[in-house]
Design a protein around this motif. Structure first.
Motif, PDB file in Angstrom:
ATOM      1  N   LEU A  17      13.796 -11.991  29.834  1.00 30.59           N
ATOM      2  CA  LEU A  17      15.197 -12.325  30.104  1.00 30.59           C
ATOM      3  C   LEU A  17      15.578 -11.970  31.539  1.00 30.59           C
ATOM      4  O   LEU A  17      16.369 -12.680  32.177  1.00 30.59           O
ATOM      5  N   LEU A  18      15.014 -10.879  32.043  1.00 40.66           N
ATOM      6  CA  LEU A  18      15.273 -10.499  33.435  1.00 40.66           C
ATOM      7  C   LEU A  18      14.814 -11.600  34.381  1.00 40.66           C
ATOM      8  O   LEU A  18      15.553 -12.024  35.282  1.00 40.66           O
ATOM      9  N   GLN A  19      13.598 -12.080  34.189  1.00 33.87           N
ATOM     10  CA  GLN A  19      13.082 -13.138  35.054  1.00 33.87           C
ATOM     11  C   GLN A  19      13.826 -14.457  34.843  1.00 33.87           C
ATOM     12  O   GLN A  19      13.986 -15.253  35.772  1.00 33.87           O
ATOM     13  N   ARG A  20      14.320 -14.674  33.643  1.00 34.40           N
ATOM     14  CA  ARG A  20      15.029 -15.923  33.323  1.00 34.40           C
ATOM     15  C   ARG A  20      16.367 -16.014  34.058  1.00 34.40           C
ATOM     16  O   ARG A  20      16.783 -17.108  34.480  1.00 34.40           O
ATOM     17  N   TYR A  21      17.039 -14.861  34.240  1.00 35.67           N
ATOM     18  CA  TYR A  21      18.413 -14.899  34.747  1.00 35.67           C
ATOM     19  C   TYR A  21      18.625 -14.289  36.129  1.00 35.67           C
ATOM     20  O   TYR A  21      19.644 -14.572  36.772  1.00 35.67           O
ATOM     21  N   ARG A  22      17.712 -13.455  36.595  1.00 32.82           N
ATOM     22  CA  ARG A  22      18.037 -12.626  37.755  1.00 32.82           C
ATOM     23  C   ARG A  22      18.269 -13.411  39.046  1.00 32.82           C
ATOM     24  O   ARG A  22      18.968 -12.932  39.952  1.00 32.82           O
ATOM     25  N   ASN A  23      17.718 -14.609  39.176  1.00 33.02           N
ATOM     26  CA  ASN A  23      17.914 -15.398  40.398  1.00 33.02           C
ATOM     27  C   ASN A  23      19.074 -16.380  40.284  1.00 33.02           C
ATOM     28  O   ASN A  23      19.342 -17.144  41.214  1.00 33.02           O
ATOM     29  N   THR A  24      19.752 -16.341  39.136  1.00 34.50           N
ATOM     30  CA  THR A  24      20.888 -17.245  38.898  1.00 34.50           C
ATOM     31  C   THR A  24      22.197 -16.485  38.738  1.00 34.50           C
ATOM     32  O   THR A  24      23.250 -16.930  39.206  1.00 34.50           O
ATOM     33  N   ALA A  51      12.737  -8.012  27.197  1.00 39.66           N
ATOM     34  CA  ALA A  51      13.387  -7.374  28.343  1.00 39.66           C
ATOM     35  C   ALA A  51      12.984  -8.032  29.671  1.00 39.66           C
ATOM     36  O   ALA A  51      13.846  -8.496  30.435  1.00 39.66           O
ATOM     37  N   SER A  52      11.689  -8.072  29.950  1.00 33.14           N
ATOM     38  CA  SER A  52      11.237  -8.643  31.230  1.00 33.14           C
ATOM     39  C   SER A  52      11.440 -10.154  31.272  1.00 33.14           C
ATOM     40  O   SER A  52      11.798 -10.716  32.311  1.00 33.14           O
ATOM     41  N   PHE A  74      21.138  -7.273  35.920  1.00 35.09           N
ATOM     42  CA  PHE A  74      19.912  -6.491  35.999  1.00 35.09           C
ATOM     43  C   PHE A  74      19.658  -5.844  34.649  1.00 35.09           C
ATOM     44  O   PHE A  74      20.535  -5.822  33.779  1.00 35.09           O
ATOM     45  N   ASN A  75      18.431  -5.358  34.475  1.00 33.89           N
ATOM     46  CA  ASN A  75      18.064  -4.691  33.227  1.00 33.89           C
ATOM     47  C   ASN A  75      17.846  -3.215  33.543  1.00 33.89           C
ATOM     48  O   ASN A  75      16.932  -2.865  34.291  1.00 33.89           O
ATOM     49  N   ASP A  76      18.654  -2.367  32.964  1.00 30.84           N
ATOM     50  CA  ASP A  76      18.595  -0.946  33.306  1.00 30.84           C
ATOM     51  C   ASP A  76      17.309  -0.296  32.820  1.00 30.84           C
ATOM     52  O   ASP A  76      16.771   0.600  33.475  1.00 30.84           O
ATOM     53  N   ASP A  77      16.796  -0.729  31.672  1.00 27.26           N
ATOM     54  CA  ASP A  77      15.567  -0.126  31.141  1.00 27.26           C
ATOM     55  C   ASP A  77      14.376  -0.429  32.038  1.00 27.26           C
ATOM     56  O   ASP A  77      13.502   0.419  32.226  1.00 27.26           O
ATOM     57  N   VAL A  78      14.350  -1.636  32.588  1.00 29.46           N
ATOM     58  CA  VAL A  78      13.241  -2.023  33.461  1.00 29.46           C
ATOM     59  C   VAL A  78      13.485  -1.516  34.878  1.00 29.46           C
ATOM     60  O   VAL A  78      12.673  -0.802  35.456  1.00 29.46           O
ATOM     61  N   GLY A  91       2.619   4.968  28.150  1.00 30.01           N
ATOM     62  CA  GLY A  91       3.631   4.011  27.708  1.00 30.01           C
ATOM     63  C   GLY A  91       3.511   2.719  28.488  1.00 30.01           C
ATOM     64  O   GLY A  91       3.593   2.732  29.725  1.00 30.01           O
ATOM     65  N   ALA A  92       3.312   1.614  27.791  1.00 34.10           N
ATOM     66  CA  ALA A  92       3.160   0.314  28.456  1.00 34.10           C
ATOM     67  C   ALA A  92       4.232  -0.665  27.991  1.00 34.10           C
ATOM     68  O   ALA A  92       4.017  -1.885  27.990  1.00 34.10           O
ATOM     69  N   GLY A  93       5.387  -0.141  27.592  1.00 28.81           N
ATOM     70  CA  GLY A  93       6.512  -0.994  27.231  1.00 28.81           C
ATOM     71  C   GLY A  93       7.251  -1.456  28.473  1.00 28.81           C
ATOM     72  O   GLY A  93       6.772  -1.311  29.597  1.00 28.81           O
ATOM     73  N   SER A  94       8.458  -2.001  28.284  1.00 28.11           N
ATOM     74  CA  SER A  94       9.218  -2.536  29.418  1.00 28.11           C
ATOM     75  C   SER A  94       9.541  -1.449  30.429  1.00 28.11           C
ATOM     76  O   SER A  94       9.500  -1.681  31.640  1.00 28.11           O
ATOM     77  N   ALA A  95       9.867  -0.243  29.953  1.00 28.61           N
ATOM     78  CA  ALA A  95      10.197   0.849  30.873  1.00 28.61           C
ATOM     79  C   ALA A  95       8.956   1.306  31.636  1.00 28.61           C
ATOM     80  O   ALA A  95       8.979   1.458  32.858  1.00 28.61           O
ATOM     81  N   GLY A  96       7.851   1.522  30.908  1.00 28.10           N
ATOM     82  CA  GLY A  96       6.630   2.003  31.540  1.00 28.10           C
ATOM     83  C   GLY A  96       6.099   1.041  32.589  1.00 28.10           C
ATOM     84  O   GLY A  96       5.808   1.433  33.729  1.00 28.10           O
ATOM     85  N   ILE A  97       5.972  -0.240  32.228  1.00 23.96           N
ATOM     86  CA  ILE A  97       5.453  -1.227  33.171  1.00 23.96           C
ATOM     87  C   ILE A  97       6.469  -1.474  34.290  1.00 23.96           C
ATOM     88  O   ILE A  97       6.088  -1.727  35.445  1.00 23.96           O
ATOM     89  N   GLY A  98       7.763  -1.365  33.971  1.00 24.10           N
ATOM     90  CA  GLY A  98       8.783  -1.500  35.018  1.00 24.10           C
ATOM     91  C   GLY A  98       8.631  -0.433  36.087  1.00 24.10           C
ATOM     92  O   GLY A  98       8.736  -0.703  37.289  1.00 24.10           O
ATOM     93  N   VAL A  99       8.362   0.813  35.657  1.00 19.68           N
ATOM     94  CA  VAL A  99       8.163   1.912  36.602  1.00 19.68           C
ATOM     95  C   VAL A  99       6.899   1.677  37.423  1.00 19.68           C
ATOM     96  O   VAL A  99       6.887   1.822  38.654  1.00 19.68           O
ATOM     97  N   VAL A 100       5.817   1.331  36.759  1.00 21.17           N
ATOM     98  CA  VAL A 100       4.546   1.106  37.454  1.00 21.17           C
ATOM     99  C   VAL A 100       4.699  -0.013  38.493  1.00 21.17           C
ATOM    100  O   VAL A 100       4.246   0.113  39.639  1.00 21.17           O
ATOM    101  N   SER A 101       5.333  -1.098  38.119  1.00 21.73           N
ATOM    102  CA  SER A 101       5.515  -2.225  39.027  1.00 21.73           C
ATOM    103  C   SER A 101       6.335  -1.829  40.250  1.00 21.73           C
ATOM    104  O   SER A 101       5.975  -2.143  41.391  1.00 21.73           O
TER     105      SER A 101
END
Length: 623
Positions: free
Chosen positions: A295-302, A292-293, A306-310, A344-354
């Protein structure tokens, strides 16, 4: 008789911008439904029109249309209004709704989904009219939690194609495949690889149900034209052993691709869709954490993606957390002082924390000390316990939020401490669940919150579907009493606390945000979706609630107001895109014109571009 292109230009001039035809789709012309739109030109008639859900009106065809479209005798003679049609349709649905009120079951939910799905298959305009007018009742049917059931049973429920499927077997062919989709313009794609559907895990090709459900909400909430949306499943195999040995499974029966092979499939897909539709927005949905993260970093500046879960989950959570600060009677700046335990430290959990950490940093002035101060407010607990710097093989995205030995020792904790221990020692203001582990917030965990440093602690049980919620509102209020704030990811009823008191259950569903993010990005013509645009969306949602609402513990608005909420959020996203100089304009509206608009004018611009389920007046024309 003018040719097709001349007719299109003629309609555009007469309609003053509020016009019906835009591009050809499989021998017909798509229409954007607005009040007073000119006729929509179609290139089929007779039984073909009745079998086309985009243009079929059923008994709603006027006698004039029946004559010019060769429909006389093919329909019962009584011409019905759309309201009468809905009344007839609702008879069957209401029977199941009554059963659901007595206690929804998988049977009642799937029965309602089937009824709505059949309507979607035959008459899209009426389907979306029913959904928009009853969004609070039917969002849980077309999306979470019922969509989880649909995905689990997808191979048995599949009747007709909706969306596109790109598989590992299609490598080298995707650039040509994308032209098989009949729409000359697509505004919104929701794509999944089926690897982490809600909290249900790897469902392979069955995950297409998630993309379909999300796009239904894009149409209903954001008014994205239904002829310009595309659900996509990227099938790279499945690691679900049950599906691998199920003879009825509709996907590739092979283990998932990994590493560079996997990335090459996603790269080829992105290249193909953006080559055909350069202005499309792609929302990534339910990709497993390890991708999840990345692919987000791979494409988001091109790409516009966006990734809804993150990002969506994080935005909704931030809006709720800001609302919780208000509900605690504290100034908004006190968000920077909130102690938050995250399960929870998955893509959603760390996405929220970040995202929450970045919000705190901005409030504190974006300095190095602000980063350290914000980071110290979060205590992340995963399946192995409290996350600290002693953890081996720590995920790079989670590493900034791993506690130092100095920090944990101050609270008498250590690496791997249990959730109960962490809540007991930290005494957090907020307990935030994104674990996908149903019942994780046990009575013992909730009891520990009685010692919270906040007089009104907040519990966010955000995991979907319902069975994966960390706790129910009834459990939370029964243990902690009325003076808490409760939010969940799935819908729950409010709790009757007696003596006229109500324990409000706030559904922190991503549908509050992603439709507005998508619509605002589309209408601004932003090149990318920036952190600032996402932050503007979250702050707009947080500010939507009145002071009276938040003091009652209501931190999210009613889903029944979703179109108005989406309009406000989309306007905030457009404004931020203009501010960041990312906006490039939308169709006839240039970036310079957007820059000159006031806040009220932008809101009006957004509303005028939201599709409405209105039957167009159809005119046949030969190709």
């Amino acid at each position: 008789m003018p040719c097709c292109s001349q007719m299109t230009r003629l309609l555009a001039r007469r309609g003053g911008g509020r016009w019906a035809a835009a591009s050809r789709i499989g021998g017909i012309r798509e229409f954007a439904a607005f009040e007073g739109s000119p006729p929509a030109i179609v290139h089929k008639r007779g039984i073909d029109i009745l079998h086309d859900p985009w243009f079929n009106k059923g008994t709603g065809f006027s006698m004039t249309e029946r004559d010019r479209l060769d429909l006389r005798g093919l329909l019962p003679p009584n011409v019905m209004t759309s309201e009468q049609q809905i009344q007839r349709f609702m008879v069957d649905l209401e029977r199941w709704k009554k059963s659901a009120r007595d206690g929804p079951t998988d049977t009642t939910s799937l029965a309602m989904w089937r009824i709505l799905n059949r309507l979607h298959d035959r008459n899209e305009t009426m389907y979306y009219k029913v959904l928009i007018e009853n969004i609070e009742d039917y969002a849980p049917i077309v999306y979470t939690p019922t969509v989880g059931l649909v995905c689990q049973k997808f191979s048995g429920l599949y009747r007709r194609p909706r969306g596109m499927y790109f598989s590992a077997e299609d490598r080298g062919e995707m650039m040509s495949m994308v032209y098989n989709w009949p729409a000359e313009q697509v505004d919104m794609i929701v794509v999944t690889d089926g690897s982490r559907i809600l909290g249900l895990g790897d469902l392979g090709v069955h995950g297409i149900g998630i993309a379909i459900g999300k796009l239904d909400l894009y149409v209903a909430a954001a008014g994205i034209n239904p002829q310009r949306v595309l659900p996509v499943m990227i099938d790279v195999g499945t690691n679900n052993e049950k599906l691998l040995h199920d003879p009825m499974y509709l996907g590739l029966q092979q283990h998932r691709l990994e590493g560079e092979e996997y990335l090459s499939v996603i790269d080829e897909f992105m290249d193909a869709v953006f080559t055909r539709w350069p202005q499309v927005i792609v929302q990534f949905e339910d990709f497993q954490t390890k991708w999840a993260s990345k692919l987000l970093q791979r494409y988001r500046n091109t790409y516009r993606m966006f990734n809804d879960d993150v990002q969506g989950t994080a935005g909704v959570a931030i809006a709720g957390l800001l609302g919780a600060v208000r509900a605690q009677g504290r100034p908004m700046l006190d968000f920077t002082k909130q102690k938050i335990v995250v399960a929870g430290a998955g893509s959603a959990g760390i996405g929220v924390v970040s995202t929450a950490s970045k919000t705190m940093e901005r409030m504190l002035g974006n300095t190095e000390s602000a980063f350290e101060s914000a980071r110290s407010q979060f205590w992340v607990v995963d399946a192995s316990g409290l996350l600290t710097e002693e953890r081996k093989n720590i995920d790079p995205d989670a590493r900034p939020y791993a506690k130092s030995l100095k920090e944990v020792s101050r609270y008498g904790l250590q690496e791997g401490a249990s959730l109960i221990e962490v809540v007991k020692k930290v005494r957090p203001d907020v307990l935030l669940g994104l674990s996908a582990v149903g019942g994780l917030f046990s009575t013992e965990v909730l009891e520990c919150l009685k010692d919270s440093t906040s007089s009104r602690p907040a519990i966010f049980a955000m995991s979907n579907p319902t069975k994966n919620a960390e706790c129910t509102p009834a459990q939370a209020f029964s243990v902690l009493g009325p003076n808490i704030i409760f939010a969940s990811g799935s819908p729950f009823n409010d709790v009757n606390l007696g003596d006229g008191q109500v324990g409000h259950c706030n559904q922190g569903n991503n549908m509050y945000l992603f439709p507005g993010i998508g619509l605002g990005t589309l209408l601004s013509g932003a090149r990318i979706i920036s952190d600032g645009m996402l932050q503007a969306a979250a702050e707009s949602l947080a500010g939507y609630m009145t002071e009276e609402d938040v003091q009652q513990g209501i931190i999210y608005p009613s889903i029944s107001r979703i179109r108005d909420i989406t309009k406000e959020i989309a306007a905030a996203v457009v404004t931020e895109a203009v501010k960041e100089d990312l906006a490039e304009g939308y169709r006839g509206m240039s970036a310079r014109e957007l820059q000159r608009m006031s806040k009220a004018e932008i809101a009006s611009f957004v509303e005028k571009n939201m599709w409405k389920p209105i039957y167009p007046n159809l005119v046949f024309q030969k190709l």
